[in-house]
Design an enzyme around this catalytic site. Sequence first.
Site, PDB file in Angstrom:
ATOM      1  N   SER A 196       0.827  -1.202   0.000  1.00 20.66           N
ATOM      2  CA  SER A 196       0.000   0.000   0.000  1.00 20.66           C
ATOM      3  C   SER A 196       0.867   1.261   0.000  1.00 20.66           C
ATOM      4  CB  SER A 196      -0.953  -0.059   1.201  1.00 20.66           C
ATOM      5  OG  SER A 196      -1.935   0.929   1.133  1.00 20.66           O
ATOM      6  N   ASP A 222      -8.417  -3.941  -7.190  1.00 22.00           N
ATOM      7  CA  ASP A 222      -8.049  -3.320  -5.918  1.00 22.00           C
ATOM      8  C   ASP A 222      -8.711  -1.948  -5.823  1.00 22.00           C
ATOM      9  OD1 ASP A 222      -6.786  -2.202  -3.703  1.00 22.00           O
ATOM     10  OD2 ASP A 222      -4.764  -2.645  -4.382  1.00 22.00           O
ATOM     11  N   HIS A 257      -6.744  -5.838  -1.194  1.00 22.11           N
ATOM     12  CA  HIS A 257      -5.645  -4.874  -1.106  1.00 22.11           C
ATOM     13  C   HIS A 257      -4.580  -5.483  -0.212  1.00 22.11           C
ATOM     14  CE1 HIS A 257      -3.699  -0.976  -0.998  1.00 22.11           C
ATOM     15  NE2 HIS A 257      -3.716  -0.972   0.330  1.00 22.11           N
TER      16      HIS A 257
END
Length: 529
Positions: free
Chosen positions: A215, A435, A464
Amino acid sequence: MKKRAAALCGAAAVLAGMITSIPADASAGSAAAPRTTSTPTAKPSWKKCGTSDYPTLQCASLKVPLDHTNPYSERITLALSRVPHTAKTYQGPLLVNPGGPGGSGLTLAGFVAATLPKAVAAQYDVIGFDPRGVGASKPALDCRPGHFKPVRPDTVPSTRAIEKANLSRAKAFAQACGTKYAKLLPYMDTVSAVRDMDTIRGALGAKKINYFGYSYGTYLGAVYAKLYPQRVRRLVLDSIVDPTGVWYDDNLSQDYAFNDRHLAFLAWVAKNNAAYKLGTDPAKVEAKWYAMRAALAKNPAQKTVGASELEDTFIPGGYYNGYWPYLAEAFASYVNSKNSDALVEAYDNFGAVGASGDNGYSIYTSVQCRDASWPRDWRQWRKDNWAVYDKAPFMAWNNAWYNAPCAFWPTDSLRPVDISNHRLPPTLLFQATDDAATPYEGGVTVHHQLRGSSLVVEQGGGNHGITLSGNACLDKYLAAYLANGKVPHGSGEADAVCRTLPDPKPLASKAASASSRGSTLHGLLGHRG
């Protein structure tokens, strides 16, 4: 479902590591490589801090300059964790980061070391760290404790009064940060965190690091690679931030993707009508969800879950479909039985923000508001977010208010780093096509910007954070790369494609579902970044 593990404690203080002297222009977010001067360095003094899940985990701390442009700057403290290598073959430190900004990485080191194939993990010192201001690092920021205490105003500003109430909250948060942390906020940014990482490298005595980030951690890693390409040995980025949209545009893009993911959840509920009795038509299930939202806006469940808290509860389902059965049960119980107990429980598990969440949000805003420019005229936010809401209502205004303190932030903004790079060894990228938090286009963009990188795509995947989450196809590419540097090479946009895992089934055993590897990982990654 357990919330994110508490930050590990018991770190031992050590002397300052590498002191870096940085050109002034580099502090403004440029990619100028910093000049470094070595000073006597003490290696971290590692102490046992193992848990039942990760018994070999060790902890330490490291002092770094608050201002890396000033070698005489006061020091702040970073909390570190480590699972040491055990194999004769040693490939150096593997720094891991769960994203955010604001995510604690201490427990992630234990998870990564335990989840990689043993023969691979044994060749690395897996290093976790709490970035500056986060968790067990000192000082840890908490701008406005209880900022998310329920019940908040409805996120959708359907009246001027509602908009004014939300604006007052955003301004109050920004003002509180400026009042409590005026000395710190100019140094809460990605480039400063990257320079902390290089100080960690120096303290570990490593010429190069290996890095694995999820991320926001992908942006952190890409910026490190830009500033210190000669110090990157291996680089893994999973669920990739689009660096061209940092950060205002990226958040608008998220809204469309989260709306699509929410619709996928509602279609799954309709598909499993035998379990949830909400109907077989996804559009009608969607209508029931929004009817539930409207009812809670007028009468919050148990004086706890209003419309805003309902969104907070269901947004995590956009990150990880392992939460879907719990969310569906809460949804069905409220609609079909007029029982809000499961809904309030789901809010407690997925949406409620405690002290660690307050800290994470304080860092999230501090870094994102400082990293890049944001509109300072609220009329621009109003225009842009109503336009998004018209097409993607699920998270549009919730996300807008989450980021709104940046419109009133008490520091100026830096320039985003151009992460394009042709000086790296082969790097490995992972991206799911659906995502929501970091939409697919970001992975493709970074693949093009990091020359020689390889992109592994999870086709049809919507989660994710996709490696070490149960997909053996993805994990074999990760293991091979960390073992010997091998990356796949393909002729198309993706160098390799893996099928996504099947969607979850309605719960037969909550305990069994909650103990899955994917659930553990996503508890560590948290939400919103």
